[in-house]
Design a protein around this motif. Structure first.
Motif, short mmCIF file in Angstrom:
data_model
loop_
_atom_site.label_atom_id
_atom_site.label_comp_id
_atom_site.label_asym_id
_atom_site.label_seq_id
_atom_site.Cartn_x
_atom_site.Cartn_y
_atom_site.Cartn_z
N ALA A 172 188.91 47.88 25.56
CA ALA A 172 188.71 49.29 25.24
C ALA A 172 187.36 49.74 25.77
N HIS A 173 187.27 50.99 26.22
CA HIS A 173 186.00 51.52 26.69
C HIS A 173 185.04 51.75 25.52
N ALA A 174 185.45 52.58 24.56
CA ALA A 174 184.58 52.94 23.43
C ALA A 174 185.43 53.54 22.32
N PRO A 175 184.92 53.59 21.10
CA PRO A 175 185.70 54.17 20.00
C PRO A 175 186.13 55.61 20.27
N TYR A 176 185.27 56.39 20.92
CA TYR A 176 185.58 57.80 21.13
C TYR A 176 186.52 58.06 22.30
N SER A 177 186.90 57.03 23.04
CA SER A 177 187.74 57.22 24.23
C SER A 177 189.05 56.44 24.18
N VAL A 178 189.35 55.79 23.06
CA VAL A 178 190.54 54.95 22.94
C VAL A 178 191.26 55.28 21.63
N SER A 179 192.54 55.57 21.73
CA SER A 179 193.34 55.90 20.55
C SER A 179 193.63 54.65 19.72
N PHE A 210 181.08 62.31 14.96
CA PHE A 210 182.49 62.63 15.23
C PHE A 210 183.40 61.82 14.32
N TYR A 211 183.12 60.52 14.18
CA TYR A 211 183.98 59.68 13.35
C TYR A 211 183.87 60.00 11.87
N ARG A 212 182.68 60.40 11.44
CA ARG A 212 182.49 60.69 10.01
C ARG A 212 183.05 62.06 9.62
N TYR A 213 182.77 63.06 10.49
CA TYR A 213 183.08 64.43 10.07
C TYR A 213 183.91 65.23 11.08
N LYS A 214 184.22 64.65 12.24
CA LYS A 214 184.87 65.37 13.33
C LYS A 214 184.03 66.59 13.73
N LEU A 215 182.75 66.34 13.88
CA LEU A 215 181.80 67.36 14.29
C LEU A 215 180.93 66.81 15.41
N SER A 239 181.57 55.02 13.50
CA SER A 239 182.61 54.63 14.45
C SER A 239 182.86 53.13 14.44
N LEU A 240 181.80 52.34 14.40
CA LEU A 240 181.96 50.88 14.43
C LEU A 240 182.74 50.39 13.22
N GLN A 241 182.40 50.89 12.05
CA GLN A 241 183.11 50.49 10.83
C GLN A 241 184.58 50.90 10.89
N SER A 242 184.86 52.00 11.59
CA SER A 242 186.23 52.50 11.69
C SER A 242 187.12 51.66 12.59
N ILE A 243 186.53 51.09 13.67
CA ILE A 243 187.38 50.38 14.63
C ILE A 243 187.46 48.87 14.39
N ILE A 244 186.55 48.32 13.62
CA ILE A 244 186.54 46.87 13.42
C ILE A 244 187.90 46.33 12.95
N PRO A 245 188.58 46.99 12.00
CA PRO A 245 189.89 46.47 11.59
C PRO A 245 190.92 46.49 12.71
N LEU A 246 190.69 47.27 13.77
CA LEU A 246 191.63 47.36 14.88
C LEU A 246 191.40 46.28 15.94
N LEU A 263 171.74 49.16 9.65
CA LEU A 263 171.87 47.91 8.89
C LEU A 263 173.19 47.87 8.12
N LYS A 264 173.66 49.02 7.65
CA LYS A 264 174.95 49.05 6.95
C LYS A 264 176.08 48.63 7.89
N ASP A 265 176.00 49.05 9.15
CA ASP A 265 177.00 48.63 10.14
C ASP A 265 176.99 47.12 10.33
N ILE A 266 175.78 46.57 10.44
CA ILE A 266 175.65 45.12 10.65
C ILE A 266 176.24 44.36 9.46
N TYR A 267 175.89 44.80 8.25
CA TYR A 267 176.42 44.13 7.05
C TYR A 267 177.93 44.31 6.94
N PHE A 268 178.42 45.47 7.34
CA PHE A 268 179.86 45.72 7.31
C PHE A 268 180.58 44.73 8.23
#
Length: 389
Positions: A172-179, A210-215, A239-246, A263-268
């Protein structure tokens, strides 16, 4: 045989050796590493001031963008950079190939021995086939609209085949460019065979927004690119927390840039069974966003950290020492030993070539670099790298 002596030899896997001597055969294979010669050698011995270390591993590059050097203004931010890449990337094939070949040679001269290179086309196939460097090609898949996910995935598989017999994979390229649909296809494929992954991660605040609020700025980017995002629902998390399960738990995954990772991303990440590696490309981060990742958050976390140059579209040179210099300047507590580990064995382990590269050990052919102009063991503006082997 030939021997090289320096003020210090850094095997990387072990402590540096003062007045160390590395002996190699005619093919660059290491015969021995010592701190003295008990007998007078019957072969050539080169004396050098400085530090000898293994060849560098560049885990993130885009050789096919080399013709864009000096064509994109600095500091415009990621979204403007993406637009400029889209506008300027097409050029005469001979121009692209000539620039790619020059970039490949530049990396060789700067002591790089292996590259994790990202490609969107087959234009670099011939360059890599005749290169002195080891390449693994990551064929990037783009497609934020879910409708054509399967076709895009199959096209990427066909492109990856064009780079064989050299090592290649689809990613995948990036979270914002891959469905999600594309992420799931990549995961299914990765779960059933070898398929190294490299994903651009959190390069700017707008990605998380964008991932948190679509803004944020990505709304305008999708409109500019004519991409319908009605299907996307904000995730209320980065975004990172959103795609990890995928992502698959059966392959090594390189997260590249990490400019806005916290740091929250790293711990997640640590809560998930994923083989995560992290790549910093500091000079490209400064070029595009005028900021660096929070590197100090990653240190002493037991993470596998590697270094990359990104492309000449976002960098003035393809040189791992230059990346180390930027990190040393911004984060003075980083030791030479740590930076060398990031620029050698960690990248070799990620790419799966650590049996031959990444450290100075008997039987390996890692290449030899001489680093000069150090202040003690600190990298300075005068520090240079010279390829010995």
């Amino acid at each position: 045989m030939k021997s090289f002596k320096a003020d210090y030899v850094y095997p990387v896997y072990a402590d540096p050796i003062k007045d160390g001597i590395v002996t190699i055969d005619d093919h660059g294979k290491i015969i021995s590493i010592t701190n003295s010669l008990t007998d007078k050698p019957d072969h050539e011995l080169e004396h050098h001031s400085g530090v000898i270390c293994p060849g560098f591993i560049n885990t993130h590059c885009h050789v096919e963008f080399s013709h864009l050097k000096d064509k994109i203004a600095q500091g415009g931010g990621l979204i403007t950079f993406i637009k400029d890449i889209q506008k300027l990337r097409n050029a005469d094939k001979s121009e692209i190939l000539a620039a790619a070949e020059k970039a490949d040679n530049e990396m060789y001269e700067n002591g790089i021995v292996a590259v994790g290179d990202t490609s969107n086309s087959n234009i670099s196939v011939s360059v890599k086939a005749k290169s002195k460097l080891y390449y693994h090609t990551f064929v990037e898949i783009f497609g934020f609209s879910p409708e054509n996910a399967e076709k895009l995935f199959n096209d990427a598989l066909a492109l990856a085949d064009e780079f064989k017999p050299q090592s290649s994979s689809v990613t995948a390229h990036a979270p914002y460019s891959v469905s999600k649909e594309l992420f799931r296809l990549i995961k299914r494929y990765s779960d059933n065979g070898k398929n190294l992954l490299s994903i651009h991660n959190q390069e700017c605040d707008d990605e998380n927004k964008f991932y948190r609020y679509k803004l944020g700025g990505f709304i305008e980017l999708y409109d500019h690119l004519g991409i319908n995002i009605d299907h996307f629902r904000p995730q209320a998390r980065n975004s990172l927390q959103s795609i990890i399960p995928l992502l698959t738990n059966r392959q090594k995954i390189l997260l590249v840039h990490n400019t806005c990772t916290n740091l929250k991303d790293i711990y997640f990440i640590k809560r998930f069974d994923r083989k995560i590696n992290w790549c910093f490309c500091p000079n490209a981060n400064m070029y595009i966003e005028k900021r660096l990742p929070k590197v100090d958050l990653f240190v002493n976390q037991g993470l596998n950290i590697t270094l990359g140059t990104d492309s000449l579209a976002s960098n003035s040179k393809l040189c791992i020492l230059s990346e180390m210099r930027t990190l040393q300047h911004k984060f003075p507590s980083l030791s030479l030993g740590t930076l060398l580990k990031w620029g050698t064995i960690n990248g070799a382990e990620f790419l799966g070539i650590d049996e031959t590269m990444g450290t100075l050990e008997t039987g390996k052919t890692p290449g030899l670099n001489l680093i000069t102009g150090l202040d003690g063991l600190k990298i300075t503006p005068e520090t240079k790298v010279k390829k010995l082997v």
